[in-house]
Scaffold this motif. Structure first.
Motif: not given
Length: 210
Positions: A28-29, A34-40, A116-127
């Motif tokens: 959850r953390a 990711a919500e604010t900073g994205g996958p990085e 947007p951060g969570l959205f990017r995280t949803a597609f940041c790694g292996d499908q």
């Protein structure tokens, strides 16, 4: 006071997780980061700090950054699915398959704008298996069943519809369409969804858009 004592005091004060549920608290953390900073922004140390435990405690559940990021990605995928399902559920019944398809596309883009951060995280790694993708596939199967989409055009139609909607969402959150006001942006979204609908209208019962 030692680091572990400080972490324990913080955890008691903030109550971020229940005893024995640290792994879920870290996931959850990671999603919140990711919500604010994205996958990085998702690291084991940052998640541990967010929860209020030592990095050593967090590393017992996630041995590296990739493991935690994968867990955050899975959480983001389920949150995306929830946004799409919520938009579809808001339709007045009975809603046909093409109307529901437009709704989930709108929900997809709305989620990207809202998180947007969570959205990017949803597609940041292996499908990974994606409930949102499965929802889209089910709707396309329905379109075949009702004669809107020709069976010959069904294979891989998910990727055509997905890429159009994902592309629009990415253009918006990446700032490419910042020159558009709200009305113009909404018109562009509507147009993208209409293009998807018309592109799928190849079956014997599809309306004539000419």
């Amino acid at each position: 006071m030692t680091d572990s004592e400080t972490a324990a005091k913080r955890a008691t004060r903030d109550g971020p997780y229940h005893h024995g549920d640290l792994r879920n608290a870290l996931v959850r953390a990671a999603a919140e980061l990711a919500e604010t900073g994205g996958p990085e922004a998702v690291t084991v140390r940052a998640a541990a700090r967010h929860v209020g435990v030592t990095p050593t405690a967090a590393y017992r559940h996630f041995t590296n950054h990739e493991e935690l990021l994968n867990a955050a990605q899975e959480q983001a995928q389920h949150t995306l699915f929830g946004a799409m399902a919520e938009t579809m559920a808001s339709l007045a019944p009975p809603a046909d398959a093409i109307t529901r398809l437009g709704a989930v596309g709108r929900g997809y883009i709305t989620f990207a704008l809202r998180e947007p951060g969570l959205f990017r995280t949803a597609f940041c790694g292996d499908q990974m298996p994606s409930p949102a993708f499965d929802l889209l596939a089910g709707l396309l199967d329905e379109l075949v069943d009702v004669g809107f989409l020709a069976p010959a055009d069904r294979p891989d139609a998910e990727y055509a519809a997905w890429s159009t909607v994902h592309g629009m969402a990415s253009l918006i959150i990446d700032g490419v369409l910042d020159d558009l006001d709200d009305a113009a942006r909404d018109s562009a979204i509507h147009r993208a969804l209409t293009v998807v609908e018309r592109g799928l209208a190849t079956g014997p019962n599809a309306p004539d858009f000419s």
